[in-house]
Design an enzyme around this catalytic site. Structure first.
Site, PDB file in Angstrom:
ATOM      1  CE  LYS A  53     -16.733 -23.896 -28.651  1.00 55.62           C
ATOM      2  NZ  LYS A  53     -17.702 -23.104 -27.874  1.00 55.62           N
ATOM      3  CE  LYS A  72     -24.254 -32.701 -33.730  1.00 55.71           C
ATOM      4  NZ  LYS A  72     -24.579 -32.318 -32.387  1.00 55.71           N
ATOM      5  CE  LYS A 106     -23.746 -23.876 -33.552  1.00 53.99           C
ATOM      6  NZ  LYS A 106     -24.248 -23.345 -32.306  1.00 53.99           N
TER       7      LYS A 106
HETATM    8  P1  AMP Z   1     -25.708 -26.660 -31.443  1.00 54.38           P
HETATM    9  O1  AMP Z   1     -26.511 -26.150 -32.589  1.00 54.38           O
HETATM   10  O2  AMP Z   1     -24.701 -27.683 -31.862  1.00 54.38           O
HETATM   11  O3  AMP Z   1     -25.147 -25.553 -30.579  1.00 54.38           O
HETATM   12  O4  AMP Z   1     -26.700 -27.473 -30.499  1.00 54.38           O
HETATM   13  C1  AMP Z   1     -27.716 -26.862 -29.752  1.00 54.38           C
HETATM   14  C2  AMP Z   1     -28.614 -27.975 -29.212  1.00 54.38           C
HETATM   15  O5  AMP Z   1     -29.280 -28.658 -30.284  1.00 54.38           O
HETATM   16  C3  AMP Z   1     -27.875 -29.066 -28.421  1.00 54.38           C
HETATM   17  O6  AMP Z   1     -28.647 -29.399 -27.297  1.00 54.38           O
HETATM   18  C4  AMP Z   1     -27.781 -30.239 -29.374  1.00 54.38           C
HETATM   19  O7  AMP Z   1     -27.784 -31.460 -28.695  1.00 54.38           O
HETATM   20  C5  AMP Z   1     -29.028 -30.073 -30.248  1.00 54.38           C
HETATM   21  N1  AMP Z   1     -28.762 -30.552 -31.621  1.00 54.38           N
HETATM   22  C6  AMP Z   1     -27.896 -29.985 -32.504  1.00 54.38           C
HETATM   23  N2  AMP Z   1     -27.896 -30.654 -33.701  1.00 54.38           N
HETATM   24  C7  AMP Z   1     -28.783 -31.683 -33.554  1.00 54.38           C
HETATM   25  C8  AMP Z   1     -29.231 -32.741 -34.432  1.00 54.38           C
HETATM   26  N3  AMP Z   1     -28.790 -32.863 -35.673  1.00 54.38           N
HETATM   27  N4  AMP Z   1     -30.156 -33.621 -33.948  1.00 54.38           N
HETATM   28  C9  AMP Z   1     -30.630 -33.494 -32.681  1.00 54.38           C
HETATM   29  N5  AMP Z   1     -30.244 -32.529 -31.812  1.00 54.38           N
HETATM   30  C10 AMP Z   1     -29.335 -31.619 -32.228  1.00 54.38           C
END
Ligand code: AMP
Ligand code: TRP
Length: 335
Positions: free
Chosen positions: A118, A200, A203
């Protein structure tokens, strides 16, 4: 520690209000939290104080914080079972973080890969909050004497640090903190981007078409699934050679509960077009009740805020007890 005997295990997790929740978040994180609520005493924090470690528009932060609360409840986080609260409503988080800062070394924080990543993106102004982010996270966890912390793989290093800080503090002041363990879901529950199924769903993806938001309307879901990238073949087969179809089968499996072989059989003689229509319909059916509940909560901000105020009250009771214990041990005057 005495209170450990016979008590329900404690879970704490945090989520940043830094964007709309998508299908990946629901499957990879939130759905697991929902399942944990009956067995454990759960604390779920919306970590707005962590969110400001990167540039954040205040008006956006406000909306995203309340939206996230509404969405978590809509997805099944039950305020009658779990303590759902906003981190900044419980000042003990900042207070304990300060104390823990004095028990954490620069070297430890310098090794955090998330800080390295970051800070590389904020070259001209690296704020100190970004550096001590993991210490605030340790405070989140240790205030509630959490046993288990459900997180994604990427948070493992922060969890190890939290444990090291707790161990160090307990070495100087025995029996202060419970030592937390990470609870990392086994792989397999990853949802991939609809536009590039080798990445994957995330966001941070600039292409909105690659993401199914939980708040998407029926039309948005249908359009996105229709345009999802698939290979040029025609068989609905779950294989690594066809990442696009594999992802759609996984989504269909989640939405309907049918097993992978059942799905393959059901669509054995059907083309991709027909399968996509079925996926879209199943997903709409799966997400619509969540979306409706979310919209209902969003239109009743008074109720939402009152749920969050009760959550903060419940969290403060526990957090304050730990903070007072810490203050006494380190020699602060506690009346
Ligand atoms: P983030 O949106 O990256 O801050 O992730 C928040 C939570 O969602 C974390 O626990 C990630 O492991 C889970 N997560 C984010 N993207 C995915 C995805 N494409 N598939 C499964 N889990 C996800
Ligand atoms: N750093 C976590 C993330 O980005 C969010 C978080 C903050 C958290 N405090 C926490 C997670 C405490 C677990 C426990 O995903």
């Amino acid at each position: 520690m005495e209170q450990k005997i016979g008590r329900r295990k404690i879970i704490l997790s945090g989520i940043q209000p830094s964007g709309k929740l998508h299908l990946g978040n629901l499957i990879g994180a939130i759905r697991n939290w929902v399942r944990l609520q009956d067995e454990y005493q759960c604390y779920f924090a919306i970590v707005d104080m962590h969110a400001i470690t990167v540039p954040t528009e205040p008006s956006k932060l406000k909306v995203q914080t309340l939206d996230l609360a509404a969405m978590l409840i809509a997805c099944g986080i039950d305020p009658n079972k779990s303590v759902l609260f906003i981190q900044s409503h419980v000042p003990e988080h900042a207070q304990l973080a300060w104390v823990l800062n004095c028990y954490t070394s620069m070297g430890e924080l310098n090794r955090m890969t998330q800080f390295k990543d970051k800070s590389a993106k904020q070259k001209d102004f690296i704020n100190v909050g970004l550096f001590t982010y993991p210490v605030l996270q340790a405070a989140d966890i240790l205030l509630y004497q959490a046993d288990l912390v459900p997180v994604g793989e990427d948070q493992k290093q922060h969890l190890e640090l939290s444990r090291n800080i707790a161990e160090r503090f307990n070495y100087y002041f025995p029996d202060t903190f419970n030592l937390p363990e990470p609870m990392i879901p086994e792989v397999g529950a990853r949802i991939m981007s609809l536009q590039d199924p080798t990445k994957k769903m995330s966001k941070s993806d600039e292409n909105e078409k690659s993401i199914i938001y939980i708040s998407d309307s029926e039309n948005e879901i249908k359009n996105k699934i229709k345009r999802a990238v698939t290979d040029s073949g025609a068989n609905v087969k779950y294989t690594d050679k066809k990442p696009g179809i594999k992802n759609l089968i996984a989504i269909y499996h989640i939405a309907t509960g049918l097993s992978i072989p059942e799905i393959e059989q059901k669509f054995a003689n059907k083309g991709y077009g027909e399968f996509k229509v079925a996926v879209a319909e199943a997903l709409v059916e799966y997400l619509t009740p969540i979306r409706n509940k979310y919209l209902e909560l969003k239109s009743n901000q008074k109720e939402l805020k009152s749920i969050l105020a009760s959550g903060a009250d419940a969290a403060r009771k526990v957090a304050n007890k730990t903070l007072r214990k810490v203050y006494k041990k380190i020699g602060f005057i506690v009346e």
